[in-house]
Enzyme design. Structure first.
Site, PDB file in Angstrom:
ATOM      1  N   CYS A  85       1.176 -21.694  -3.734  1.00 18.63           N
ATOM      2  CA  CYS A  85       1.099 -20.231  -3.609  1.00 18.63           C
ATOM      3  C   CYS A  85       2.464 -19.607  -3.345  1.00 18.63           C
ATOM      4  O   CYS A  85       2.597 -18.382  -3.333  1.00 18.63           O
ATOM      5  CB  CYS A  85       0.133 -19.845  -2.493  1.00 18.63           C
ATOM      6  SG  CYS A  85      -1.518 -20.493  -2.753  1.00 18.63           S
ATOM      7  N   CYS A 208     -10.903 -13.722   3.780  1.00 18.66           N
ATOM      8  CA  CYS A 208     -10.239 -14.496   2.718  1.00 18.66           C
ATOM      9  C   CYS A 208      -9.560 -13.596   1.699  1.00 18.66           C
ATOM     10  O   CYS A 208     -10.067 -12.521   1.376  1.00 18.66           O
ATOM     11  CB  CYS A 208     -11.271 -15.318   1.938  1.00 18.66           C
ATOM     12  SG  CYS A 208     -12.243 -16.440   2.939  1.00 18.66           S
ATOM     13  N   SER A 209      -8.448 -14.071   1.153  1.00 21.54           N
ATOM     14  CA  SER A 209      -7.893 -13.424  -0.038  1.00 21.54           C
ATOM     15  C   SER A 209      -8.815 -13.787  -1.198  1.00 21.54           C
ATOM     16  O   SER A 209      -9.492 -14.815  -1.161  1.00 21.54           O
ATOM     17  CB  SER A 209      -6.477 -13.924  -0.309  1.00 21.54           C
ATOM     18  OG  SER A 209      -6.484 -15.326  -0.510  1.00 21.54           O
ATOM     19  N   ILE A 211      -9.904 -14.293  -5.492  1.00 23.05           N
ATOM     20  CA  ILE A 211      -9.443 -14.967  -6.710  1.00 23.05           C
ATOM     21  C   ILE A 211      -9.016 -13.842  -7.662  1.00 23.05           C
ATOM     22  O   ILE A 211      -9.787 -12.914  -7.899  1.00 23.05           O
ATOM     23  CB  ILE A 211     -10.595 -15.827  -7.269  1.00 23.05           C
ATOM     24  CG1 ILE A 211     -10.873 -16.977  -6.294  1.00 23.05           C
ATOM     25  CG2 ILE A 211     -10.277 -16.329  -8.668  1.00 23.05           C
ATOM     26  CD1 ILE A 211     -12.188 -17.693  -6.527  1.00 23.05           C
ATOM     27  N   LYS A 330      -4.873 -10.267   1.020  1.00 24.84           N
ATOM     28  CA  LYS A 330      -6.267 -10.016   1.378  1.00 24.84           C
ATOM     29  C   LYS A 330      -6.923  -8.956   0.495  1.00 24.84           C
ATOM     30  O   LYS A 330      -8.032  -9.136   0.018  1.00 24.84           O
ATOM     31  CB  LYS A 330      -6.344  -9.598   2.863  1.00 24.84           C
ATOM     32  CG  LYS A 330      -7.678  -9.067   3.312  1.00 24.84           C
ATOM     33  CD  LYS A 330      -8.709 -10.168   3.324  1.00 24.84           C
ATOM     34  CE  LYS A 330     -10.109  -9.772   2.989  1.00 24.84           C
ATOM     35  NZ  LYS A 330     -10.443  -9.358   1.660  1.00 24.84           N
ATOM     36  N   HIS A 334      -4.505 -11.995  -4.777  1.00 29.32           N
ATOM     37  CA  HIS A 334      -3.600 -13.137  -4.641  1.00 29.32           C
ATOM     38  C   HIS A 334      -3.615 -13.989  -5.913  1.00 29.32           C
ATOM     39  O   HIS A 334      -4.199 -15.067  -5.932  1.00 29.32           O
ATOM     40  CB  HIS A 334      -4.030 -13.944  -3.399  1.00 29.32           C
ATOM     41  CG  HIS A 334      -3.159 -15.100  -3.060  1.00 29.32           C
ATOM     42  ND1 HIS A 334      -1.832 -15.201  -3.427  1.00 29.32           N
ATOM     43  CD2 HIS A 334      -3.436 -16.241  -2.349  1.00 29.32           C
ATOM     44  CE1 HIS A 334      -1.333 -16.339  -2.973  1.00 29.32           C
ATOM     45  NE2 HIS A 334      -2.282 -16.993  -2.319  1.00 29.32           N
TER      46      HIS A 334
HETATM   47  N1  COA Z   1     -12.640 -10.277  -0.114  1.00 26.10           N
HETATM   48  C1  COA Z   1     -13.515  -9.250  -0.324  1.00 26.10           C
HETATM   49  N2  COA Z   1     -14.488  -9.269  -1.241  1.00 26.10           N
HETATM   50  C2  COA Z   1     -14.571 -10.362  -2.018  1.00 26.10           C
HETATM   51  C3  COA Z   1     -13.711 -11.450  -1.878  1.00 26.10           C
HETATM   52  C4  COA Z   1     -12.722 -11.385  -0.878  1.00 26.10           C
HETATM   53  N3  COA Z   1     -11.875 -12.390  -0.691  1.00 26.10           N
HETATM   54  N4  COA Z   1     -14.036 -12.396  -2.794  1.00 26.10           N
HETATM   55  C5  COA Z   1     -15.064 -11.888  -3.495  1.00 26.10           C
HETATM   56  N5  COA Z   1     -15.403 -10.665  -3.022  1.00 26.10           N
HETATM   57  C6  COA Z   1     -16.492  -9.814  -3.462  1.00 26.10           C
HETATM   58  C7  COA Z   1     -16.563  -9.692  -4.960  1.00 26.10           C
HETATM   59  O1  COA Z   1     -15.868  -8.552  -5.415  1.00 26.10           O
HETATM   60  C8  COA Z   1     -18.064  -9.564  -5.187  1.00 26.10           C
HETATM   61  O2  COA Z   1     -18.426  -8.248  -4.893  1.00 26.10           O
HETATM   62  P1  COA Z   1     -19.588  -7.524  -5.758  1.00 26.10           P
HETATM   63  O3  COA Z   1     -20.824  -8.366  -5.558  1.00 26.10           O
HETATM   64  O4  COA Z   1     -19.658  -6.153  -5.146  1.00 26.10           O
HETATM   65  O5  COA Z   1     -19.104  -7.548  -7.172  1.00 26.10           O
HETATM   66  C9  COA Z   1     -18.665 -10.454  -4.110  1.00 26.10           C
HETATM   67  O6  COA Z   1     -17.681 -10.492  -3.067  1.00 26.10           O
HETATM   68  C10 COA Z   1     -18.976 -11.858  -4.571  1.00 26.10           C
HETATM   69  O7  COA Z   1     -17.865 -12.304  -5.290  1.00 26.10           O
HETATM   70  P2  COA Z   1     -17.755 -13.738  -5.919  1.00 26.10           P
HETATM   71  O8  COA Z   1     -16.714 -13.641  -6.996  1.00 26.10           O
HETATM   72  O9  COA Z   1     -19.091 -14.274  -6.282  1.00 26.10           O
HETATM   73  O10 COA Z   1     -17.166 -14.556  -4.706  1.00 26.10           O
HETATM   74  P3  COA Z   1     -17.018 -16.087  -4.677  1.00 26.10           P
HETATM   75  O11 COA Z   1     -18.066 -16.638  -3.770  1.00 26.10           O
HETATM   76  O12 COA Z   1     -16.932 -16.626  -6.056  1.00 26.10           O
HETATM   77  O13 COA Z   1     -15.589 -16.268  -3.987  1.00 26.10           O
HETATM   78  C11 COA Z   1     -14.351 -16.906  -2.030  1.00 26.10           C
HETATM   79  C12 COA Z   1     -15.369 -15.926  -2.640  1.00 26.10           C
HETATM   80  C13 COA Z   1     -14.039 -16.458  -0.616  1.00 26.10           C
HETATM   81  C14 COA Z   1     -14.932 -18.319  -1.988  1.00 26.10           C
HETATM   82  C15 COA Z   1     -13.085 -16.887  -2.915  1.00 26.10           C
HETATM   83  O14 COA Z   1     -12.583 -15.577  -2.997  1.00 26.10           O
HETATM   84  C16 COA Z   1     -11.999 -17.792  -2.376  1.00 26.10           C
HETATM   85  O15 COA Z   1     -12.042 -19.005  -2.543  1.00 26.10           O
HETATM   86  N6  COA Z   1     -10.966 -17.219  -1.741  1.00 26.10           N
HETATM   87  C17 COA Z   1      -9.835 -18.006  -1.221  1.00 26.10           C
HETATM   88  C18 COA Z   1      -8.784 -18.186  -2.262  1.00 26.10           C
HETATM   89  C19 COA Z   1      -7.736 -19.145  -1.803  1.00 26.10           C
HETATM   90  O16 COA Z   1      -8.009 -20.153  -1.181  1.00 26.10           O
HETATM   91  N7  COA Z   1      -6.483 -18.854  -2.153  1.00 26.10           N
HETATM   92  C20 COA Z   1      -5.363 -19.705  -1.825  1.00 26.10           C
HETATM   93  C21 COA Z   1      -5.020 -19.552  -0.412  1.00 26.10           C
HETATM   94  S1  COA Z   1      -3.971 -20.812   0.228  1.00 26.10           S
END
Ligand code: COA
Length: 385
Positions: A85, A208-209, A211, A330, A334
């Site tokens: 990252c 969480c940040s 995707i 966030k 990201h």
């Molecule tokens: N913050 C706020 N809202 C979020 C979000 C986040 N981080 N991630 C997804 N959403 C929202 C989406 O917009 C969606 O909203 P909607 O239903 O109104 O359209 C809903 O939440 C579900 O989204 P979805 O895409 O199904 O989420 P997901 O379960 O596939 O992914 C996480 C969620 C947290 C697992 C994913 O964002 C993640 O893995 N984040 C961490 C990324 C990471 O590790 N980066 C590197 C860091 S070292």
């Protein structure tokens, strides 16, 4: 050593960009930066590109040549930089070194990632390739899991509360509302963060940040070229980079980011600045706990006091040291390889006085902080107008 100026910046919208190919992203950000700088293709000495995992996200390797080609910039030399990252932040450092050393007068530094074309499960598996495979990933660890452990330990050691972690998300979402390129432009409350879906205890979805697809680009130049092309150059006066153990369990203290401390010391020394001189910062908040480690490691507050410092509003716009005016990872989003470059774009806007509703009044000195993995790499840059 030459002084290094940022003379142009460009950014795509961040988010789930179904209508953009990977090439569209970097061509859009790159064209914007080149137009902003007012340079021509023939002025560019070299291209540096931050990209973490084009191979796994979009099945594309050989990224640097692809970018030069699709941007119409052949035969300019182009190099890809990978540091998880922190790929973007380290690409910025490579560009700074190329100009500072006199190797090139003008270089382009970009960062791009297209993450939403594969399933969340595959994204998480791809991201965790940046952790220790034998000791972390093989055992089922993920980045939300690793940062969840850091958060629990921070709460245990320093009395950081769950609500204080949530305050990071509340602030960054509030800032993103005023950033037209941000992925999430809506407010959240502490209660909403606490009650959103559990991801890795104690971190919920709103800690969480996301995707993200997106790209960012800057044009760097010598002072002489900057005067030729630009009315409002911003100078990169400090650059630091450091490493720490990849695996969390190998660290003496998992609640302290030694790579952040060492990279920032290097950057402060080079710029002749102290944490108290910084007017605005973009810090690596891939999870809410990460912003606490960042502001502590950068010296904005004491180790262990980041939760209180945030809760008291010290990192909000109008506070002692505004952090993540863009919305941060966030809420701005990201796209991993682009993040470190996008941070420099935001600080450039701030120092030029072009940050609109999220402007920090009178900002003269800014800082960017980009982390790879759970802290195995850190890059810090100090910018001045
Ligand atoms: N913050 C706020 N809202 C979020 C979000 C986040 N981080 N991630 C997804 N959403 C929202 C989406 O917009 C969606 O909203 P909607 O239903 O109104 O359209 C809903 O939440 C579900 O989204 P979805 O895409 O199904 O989420 P997901 O379960 O596939 O992914 C996480 C969620 C947290 C697992 C994913 O964002 C993640 O893995 N984040 C961490 C990324 C990471 O590790 N980066 C590197 C860091 S070292």
């Amino acid at each position: 050593m030459n002084r290094v100026a940022v003379i142009g910046v460009g950014l795509t919208k961040f988010g789930e960009l179904w209508d953009h190919s990977f090439s569209d992203l970097f061509v859009e950000a790159g064209s914007a930066a080149i137009i902003d700088a007012g340079i021509d293709g023939k002025d560019i000495g070299s291209i540096y590109v931050g990209n973490m995992s084009g191979g796994r996200f979009v099945n594309q390797e050989h990224i640097a040549s692809l970018i030069a080609d699709h941007a119409g910039l052949n035969p300019v030399p182009a190099t890809r930089i990978e540091a998880a990252c922190a790929s973007g932040g380290i690409a910025v450092r490579q560009g700074v070194m190329a100009v500072a050393s006199g190797m090139h007068d003008v270089v382009v530094v970009g960062g791009a990632e297209k993450m939403t074309d594969i399933t969340t499960e595959k994204v998480i598996q791809t991201l965790v390739t940046a952790a220790d495979q034998e000791w972390e990933a093989f055992l089922g660890m993920t980045f939300p899991g690793l940062y969840g452990m850091i958060a629990r330990r921070h709460m245990h050691e320093f009395g950081t509360t769950r609500e204080q972690l949530a305050e990071v998300a509340v602030k960054n979402h509030a800032n993103a509302k005023n950033n037209p390129t941000a992925q999430f432009r809506f407010d959240v409350t502490v209660e909403k963060v606490l009650n959103s879906t559990m991801v890795a205890d104690p971190l919920t979805l709103l800690d969480c940040s996301p995707i993200t697809d997106g790209a960012a680009c800057i044009v760097l130049a010598t002072e002489e070229k900057a005067r030729e092309f630009c009315d409002s150059p911003v100078y990169i006066t400090g650059a630091g980079q450091s490493t720490s153990t990849i695996a969390l369990h190998d660290r003496e203290r998992m609640t302290v980011s030694d790579a952040t401390i060492n990279a920032s010391k290097m950057a402060y020394k080079m710029a002749g600045k102290t944490p108290g001189d910084i007017d605005v910062a973009e810090a690596h908040d891939c999870f809410t706990i990460a912003e606490l480690l960042a502001i502590e490691g950068l010296g904005f507050c004491d180790i262990g006091s980041g939760g209180r410092f945030t809760e008291e509003g010290c990192t909000a716009i109008g506070g002692e040291i505004p952090v993540n005016t863009s919305g941060g990872l966030k809420a701005k989003g990201h796209p991993v390889g682009a993040t470190g470059v996008a941070q420099v774009v935001e600080i450039t806007y701030q120092l030029r006085g072009e940050a609109g509703m999220r402007q920090v009044d009178g900002a003269e000195v800014g800082l960017t902080h980009n982390v790879g993995g759970s802290g195995g790499t850190a890059a810090v840059h100090i910018l001045e107008r």
